[in-house]
Design a protein around this motif. Structure first.
Motif, mmCIF file in Angstrom:
data_model
loop_
_atom_site.group_PDB
_atom_site.id
_atom_site.type_symbol
_atom_site.label_atom_id
_atom_site.label_comp_id
_atom_site.label_asym_id
_atom_site.label_seq_id
_atom_site.Cartn_x
_atom_site.Cartn_y
_atom_site.Cartn_z
ATOM 1 N N TYR A 260 -2.530 -9.474 4.369
ATOM 2 C CA TYR A 260 -2.120 -9.136 3.004
ATOM 3 C C TYR A 260 -2.480 -10.260 2.028
ATOM 4 C CZ TYR A 260 0.478 -7.476 -0.970
ATOM 5 O OH TYR A 260 0.790 -7.030 -2.231
ATOM 6 N N ASP A 261 -2.851 -9.862 0.815
ATOM 7 C CA ASP A 261 -3.097 -10.808 -0.267
ATOM 8 C C ASP A 261 -3.251 -10.005 -1.560
ATOM 9 O OD1 ASP A 261 -3.342 -13.245 -1.490
ATOM 10 O OD2 ASP A 261 -5.237 -13.801 -0.544
ATOM 11 N N THR A 262 -3.518 -10.698 -2.642
ATOM 12 C CA THR A 262 -3.602 -10.058 -3.956
ATOM 13 C C THR A 262 -4.849 -9.188 -4.126
ATOM 14 O OG1 THR A 262 -4.668 -12.037 -4.845
ATOM 15 C CG2 THR A 262 -2.278 -11.884 -5.050
ATOM 16 N N HIS A 263 -5.808 -9.291 -3.196
ATOM 17 C CA HIS A 263 -7.033 -8.512 -3.358
ATOM 18 C C HIS A 263 -6.768 -7.010 -3.306
ATOM 19 C CE1 HIS A 263 -6.684 -8.912 1.041
ATOM 20 N NE2 HIS A 263 -7.391 -7.799 1.133
ATOM 21 N N PHE A 264 -5.710 -6.587 -2.610
ATOM 22 C CA PHE A 264 -5.430 -5.152 -2.546
ATOM 23 C C PHE A 264 -5.084 -4.599 -3.931
ATOM 24 C CE2 PHE A 264 -4.499 -6.180 1.994
ATOM 25 C CZ PHE A 264 -5.411 -5.313 2.565
ATOM 26 N N SER A 265 -4.241 -5.313 -4.671
ATOM 27 C CA SER A 265 -3.895 -4.836 -6.017
ATOM 28 C C SER A 265 -5.105 -4.913 -6.939
ATOM 29 C CB SER A 265 -2.722 -5.636 -6.589
ATOM 30 O OG SER A 265 -3.023 -7.018 -6.658
ATOM 31 N N ALA A 266 -5.954 -5.938 -6.761
ATOM 32 C CA ALA A 266 -7.165 -6.040 -7.575
ATOM 33 C C ALA A 266 -8.101 -4.865 -7.302
ATOM 34 C CB ALA A 266 -7.875 -7.364 -7.302
ATOM 35 N N ILE A 267 -8.238 -4.485 -6.041
ATOM 36 C CA ILE A 267 -9.086 -3.345 -5.686
ATOM 37 C C ILE A 267 -8.487 -2.058 -6.243
ATOM 38 C CG2 ILE A 267 -9.919 -1.950 -3.741
ATOM 39 C CD1 ILE A 267 -10.025 -4.628 -2.135
ATOM 40 N N GLY A 268 -7.163 -1.923 -6.148
ATOM 41 C CA GLY A 268 -6.511 -0.736 -6.684
ATOM 42 C C GLY A 268 -6.703 -0.598 -8.178
ATOM 43 N N GLU A 269 -6.610 -1.709 -8.893
ATOM 44 C CA GLU A 269 -6.784 -1.677 -10.348
ATOM 45 C C GLU A 269 -8.223 -1.367 -10.737
ATOM 46 O OE1 GLU A 269 -5.359 -5.384 -11.818
ATOM 47 O OE2 GLU A 269 -3.307 -5.066 -11.079
ATOM 48 N N LYS A 270 -9.165 -1.941 -9.996
ATOM 49 C CA LYS A 270 -10.572 -1.808 -10.362
ATOM 50 C C LYS A 270 -11.175 -0.482 -9.903
ATOM 51 C CE LYS A 270 -14.941 -4.427 -10.078
ATOM 52 N NZ LYS A 270 -15.117 -4.589 -11.538
ATOM 53 N N LYS A 300 3.172 -1.439 1.284
ATOM 54 C CA LYS A 300 2.918 -2.287 0.117
ATOM 55 C C LYS A 300 1.432 -2.260 -0.223
ATOM 56 C CE LYS A 300 3.249 -5.499 -3.037
ATOM 57 N NZ LYS A 300 3.553 -5.067 -4.427
ATOM 58 N N VAL A 301 0.585 -2.323 0.791
ATOM 59 C CA VAL A 301 -0.860 -2.214 0.588
ATOM 60 C C VAL A 301 -1.201 -0.858 -0.031
ATOM 61 C CG1 VAL A 301 -3.089 -2.036 1.778
ATOM 62 C CG2 VAL A 301 -1.475 -3.830 2.416
ATOM 63 N N ALA A 302 -0.608 0.192 0.494
ATOM 64 C CA ALA A 302 -0.879 1.537 -0.023
ATOM 65 C C ALA A 302 -0.491 1.650 -1.493
ATOM 66 C CB ALA A 302 -0.123 2.568 0.807
ATOM 67 N N GLU A 303 0.624 1.051 -1.852
ATOM 68 C CA GLU A 303 1.049 1.066 -3.258
ATOM 69 C C GLU A 303 0.101 0.248 -4.121
ATOM 70 O OE1 GLU A 303 5.008 -0.375 -3.026
ATOM 71 O OE2 GLU A 303 5.790 1.455 -2.070
ATOM 72 N N ASP A 304 -0.312 -0.907 -3.625
ATOM 73 C CA ASP A 304 -1.262 -1.744 -4.368
ATOM 74 C C ASP A 304 -2.574 -1.006 -4.613
ATOM 75 O OD1 ASP A 304 0.582 -3.780 -4.350
ATOM 76 O OD2 ASP A 304 -0.503 -5.050 -2.910
ATOM 77 N N LEU A 305 -3.035 -0.290 -3.587
ATOM 78 C CA LEU A 305 -4.306 0.431 -3.701
ATOM 79 C C LEU A 305 -4.183 1.694 -4.543
ATOM 80 C CD1 LEU A 305 -5.534 0.189 0.005
ATOM 81 C CD2 LEU A 305 -6.553 -0.989 -1.949
ATOM 82 N N ARG A 306 -2.955 2.179 -4.698
ATOM 83 C CA ARG A 306 -2.693 3.441 -5.404
ATOM 84 C C ARG A 306 -3.391 4.601 -4.677
ATOM 85 N NH1 ARG A 306 -4.206 3.633 -11.153
ATOM 86 N NH2 ARG A 306 -5.973 2.280 -10.656
#
Length: 369
Positions: A260-270, A300-306
């Motif tokens: 886990y790291d912040t890259h998942f939310s970055a990928i989800g946003e982008k 948490k990863v699933a939520e970050d990725l949307r």
């Protein structure tokens, strides 16, 4: 004393030469060189002769020494790490599937076939009955090695997330060679394929956030992961990655391995939201919790990725950690109670119809020893 020294030196020399011979076997691949290495040197993710994660990522994360961690891994009491029973498999005739269906077929661990809008993709195929350089190490669970290269139709894109043995299998890719049109992988991984006789024109190596157009409205993009690479003594000479496969009306996240790291939310946003995220769930341990996801991190990863749905992989074929073999599937279905994100749990070989939101799956692992 002189005779003893000669014997010890001879023994050490034999061990060294044997090791060098083994490491030079073709199956180990080849480290990047020449123009490929020059390109790698220009990557922002390559520093001091090796690839780095976005955040500092020690392999072992406990307070124990490396020796203590390895001792714990080797000698900790193992409970149901490998199933006694044969894993149930559905031997789908993949070539006979309706070519108009959008479908995914999982082969166990992290290997799967995808047909989407008529294009075919194969991710991290390991059809050998072991995940290592030698057949007596990391043997597959009983019943899981039923699919082979000849079972597949022509593959438009072979996607390799990283070069570990449980994701890049030498014999499998050799068997697939006549049937694969194009290979997509992280920087440096193409050296293995070129060493194995693949046409360099058929290989695309991507850095994180490099994208390639693969048709009208289609794009395949390499994205970050938090992991490591290597097939021998040298580590992190090639890049590990996740991938985003974006079709005109379907968006898929291919997770590969990683913590886990912040890259998942970055990928989800982008790139999100996603119709489906294929996320690793298995072969984890608190001692290396930065390089593999723990069970309570998946949603948490699933939520970050949307993402709308999860398909958990990296389980049910090889025992690379000390948890019970069925724990990843038990944990993710238990943890689902706190989330409204559906979890797809097909049997090995069972077709997943990507546009059928009503398709259901059994908890096939229940009751197996």
């Amino acid at each position: 004393m002189k005779r003893l020294l000669i014997i010890l030196f001879s023994f050490a020399l034999i061990i060294t030469l044997t090791g060098m011979t083994l490491l030079n076997l073709s199956r180990f691949g080849q480290s990047p060189k020449g123009e490929r290495l020059e390109r790698i040197g220009q990557s922002a993710n390559y520093k001091d002769g090796e690839f780095r994660n976005l955040s500092e990522t020690p392999t072992f994360t406990s307070d124990k020494s490396r020796f203590q961690v390895m001792k714990d891994f080797m000698f900790r009491k193992k409970i149901r790490v490998t199933p006694e029973d044969s894993i149930p498999v559905i031997k789908t005739d993949i070539k006979a599937l309706n070519p108009g269906d959008d479908v995914l077929v999982w082969f166990g661990h992290s290997s799967y076939f995808i047909r989407l809008k008529g294009k075919t993709f194969l991710v991290d195929p390991v059809f050998s009955p072991y995940a290592s350089p030698f057949s007596f190490i990391n043997k597959a669970f009983k019943g899981t090695s039923v699919f082979h290269a000849e079972d597949l139709p022509a593959i438009d894109y072979l996607i390799i997330t990283h070069d570990h043995w449980d994701h890049l299998d030498y014999q499998t890719v050799l068997d697939l060679k006549p049937n694969v049109k194009h290979i997509v992988c992280g920087l440096g991984v193409g050296q293995h394929f070129e060493h194995w006789g693949f046409d360099p024109e058929r290989i695309s190596e991507l850095d994180w956030y490099d994208g390639m157009d693969i048709g009208a409205g289609w794009k395949l993009t390499a994205t970050p992961a938090r992991h490591f690479s290597g097939r021998g003594l040298k580590r992190n000479k090639t890049l590990w990655a996740s991938f985003v496969l974006k079709a005109p009306d379907y968006n898929l996240f291919i997770g590969g391995d990683g913590g886990y790291d912040t890259h998942f939310s970055a990928i989800g946003e982008k790139f999100g939201p996603f119709d489906l995220a294929i996320i690793e769930q298995g072969q984890y341990d608190e001692n290396w919790n930065l390089i593999h996801l723990l069970p309570d991190q998946v949603f948490k990863v699933a939520e970050d990725l949307r993402t709308k749905q999860i398909l958990p992989v990296h389980n049910s074929k090889f025992a690379l950690a000390n948890h019970p073999w069925d724990e990843p599937l038990n944990k993710i279905t238990e943890n689902q109670s706190g989330s409204d994100i559906p979890v797809l749990t097909p049997q090995i070989g069972e077709p997943v119809f990507l546009n059928d939101s009503a398709q259901t799956f059994t908890r096939w692992w229940k009751g197996l020893m």
